[in-house]
Design a protein around this motif. Structure first.
Motif, PDB file in Angstrom:
ATOM      1  N   GLU A 139     -54.490   8.310 -25.353  1.00 30.88           N
ATOM      2  CA  GLU A 139     -53.478   9.331 -25.073  1.00 30.88           C
ATOM      3  C   GLU A 139     -52.264   9.156 -25.974  1.00 30.88           C
ATOM      4  OE1 GLU A 139     -50.670  10.913 -21.368  1.00 30.88           O
ATOM      5  OE2 GLU A 139     -52.061   9.227 -21.090  1.00 30.88           O
ATOM      6  N   LYS A 172     -60.120   7.497 -23.197  1.00 33.21           N
ATOM      7  CA  LYS A 172     -59.127   8.403 -23.764  1.00 33.21           C
ATOM      8  C   LYS A 172     -58.003   7.619 -24.422  1.00 33.21           C
ATOM      9  CE  LYS A 172     -56.101  12.292 -22.566  1.00 33.21           C
ATOM     10  NZ  LYS A 172     -55.551  13.111 -21.451  1.00 33.21           N
ATOM     11  N   GLY A 183     -55.734  10.460 -32.419  1.00 33.72           N
ATOM     12  CA  GLY A 183     -55.800  10.851 -31.015  1.00 33.72           C
ATOM     13  C   GLY A 183     -57.104  11.462 -30.588  1.00 33.72           C
TER      14      GLY A 183
END
Length: 456
Positions: free
Chosen positions: A78, A76, A390
């Motif tokens: 973030e 991920k 993102g």
């Protein structure tokens, strides 16, 4: 005589007994303390692992503003902050993981803004006599690099402490600032025609050394985390050297390649200083291991190839110095094959989730994450690819690079906004809000500086 001897033996037995008893007590106490000590060490180790794994961030400037991402996980990316009120951001530099950020926009390339991004407030701004090409900062100093001058600010109040004027033409804004408080050195080109490195002490505000690093002009500079090593590369891009700072002694010399000259985009040390990565305008990233190989006792060769190798090495003393140096240069410990070629990029070595990783942020709008085997090296494995907006890239599109050619910001500077400036150190402005700088808590962050992806 017998009684005296018996008394002596008795005293000896008592002494031995006392020693054994004392030892038993110490061992018993140690046995009681050991579990608590192990628990404490385990907690500290866990806290350190958390610190290391959460001490990576990415700053990205774009046409619409700038963003900060956290790199605590491979899966991920973030997003932790986004600013959209400043367009065409060409330089964004964050002070480690603090709230202080320095920004330069294409619409006002001579103006530096220093902001507290969490509060959304501007701390101060400065205008300079020419286009700002680079900004570097640590917990002591903020450096502004123009083509023929460097400005050294105090990070505490943003006042200009010193100006290095009439530097050799540096149109790329090449410079490097150590992140170490005790070895707070600045490195920049000492010549426009050869690869000389000028090392400047930003605390005592004096020149520290001039290092003759390469025959060709410099293309890349990078300090290690301790500020005691400096990596350099020239415009040829074939040889990378590491020097001790401030002495300027050559410690390592690595050969990136011999077939062609390339443009080195970035150099980066690992936090422990054991590895050095080098990315270029080609599809290959090289990772070198900084270790001194111990010389083994020579054995008599038993095969014809062994004899040939021995004769070849013996003949190096009669060969030209350039050929001899090539034999002594180190080769890449590990390599990465990028799914693109020709894009400007920046690389970093980080420990994420307890595993060494190579991170490559590119002007195609993607961040690539690779695993690095610290023992075996070899070719690194691509683990994940993230879009710098993102969102995560689907697995089946990881190696497709044809659609990635989307630059992050405009490719040319817009017309400079002319600002009046004085000769008082060459910078104007700096109305610094004291409450804002005090609220930054600059000493509390112990993280590695963020990756800064900057495009033309």
């Amino acid at each position: 005589m017998l009684g005296l001897r018996k008394l002596t033996y008795f005293q000896l037995i008592l002494q031995i007994t006392a020693v054994l008893l004392q030892t038993w007590k110490k061992e018993k106490k140690a046995c009681m303390i050991l579990p608590h000590l192990k628990k404490l060490v385990s907690k500290e180790s866990e806290r350190l692992d958390q610190l290391i794994s959460h001490s990576r961030s990415l700053a990205v400037g774009s046409k619409s503003g700038y963003k900060f991402f956290s790199l605590s996980s491979v899966d991920k990316l973030e997003q932790i902050y986004e600013c959209t009120d400043t367009e065409d951001v060409c330089i964004v530099e964050r002070l480690f993981s603090s709230s202080l950020v320095a920004i330069v926009s294409l619409k006002a390339p001579r103006k530096l803004k220093v902001c507290h991004f969490k509060k959304g407030t501007e701390i101060c701004n400065y205008s300079y006599s020419n286009t700002i090409l680079a900004v570097k900062l640590n917990r002591q100093r903020l450096i502004v690099c123009l083509e023929e001058s460097l400005y050294i600010h105090n990070i505490r109040d943003m006042k200009v402490l010193h100006t290095i004027r009439e530097t050799p033409p540096n149109p790329a804004g090449l410079c490097a600032l150590s992140i170490n408080n005790d070895n707070c050195y600045l490195a920049y080109p000492g010549s426009a025609t050869i690869g000389e490195v000028q090392v400047f002490d930003t605390i005592n505000l004096r020149a520290a050394n001039m290092i003759p690093a390469h025959d060709s002009p410099l293309a890349a500079l990078a300090f290690d985390a301790s500020g005691t090593k400096l990596a350099t590369a020239s415009e040829k891009g074939t040889v990378i050297r590491v020097f001790s700072i401030p002495e300027g002694q050559k410690l390592f010399e690595f050969r990136r390649g011999v077939k062609r000259c390339v443009s080195i985009c970035s150099l980066a040390f690992s936090m422990d200083g054991m590895f050095l990565s080098a990315s270029s305008n080609t599809e290959t990233v090289h990772i070198f291991k900084l270790e001194t190989v111990k010389e083994k006792p020579q054995e008599e060769p038993t095969t014809w190839t062994g004899y040939f190798g021995k004769v070849l090495m013996a003949s190096t003393s009669y060969l030209p110095s350039q050929v001899t140096e090539m034999f002594n240069q180190g080769r890449a410990f590990a390599t990465v094959r990028l799914p693109f070629c020709g894009h400007k990029n920046i690389c970093a070595l980080a420990t994420i989730q307890k595993i060494p990783r190579l991170l490559v942020g590119a002007a195609d709008g993607y961040l690539y994450m690779y695993n690095l085997d610290p023992q075996e090296g070899g070719e690194c494995t691509l683990m994940k690819q993230h879009k710098l907006d993102g969102s995560m890239e689907p697995a089946n599109e990881i190696l497709e690079s044809a659609s990635h050619d989307r630059p992050l910001v405009a490719q040319a500077y817009s017309a400079a906004v002319t600002k009046a400036y004085t000769d008082d150190l060459g910078a104007v402005g700096g109305a610094c809000l004291e409450d804002e700088t005090n609220s930054l808590r600059l000493d509390e962050d112990s993280e590695h500086p963020p990756m800064i992806l900057r495009t033309d």
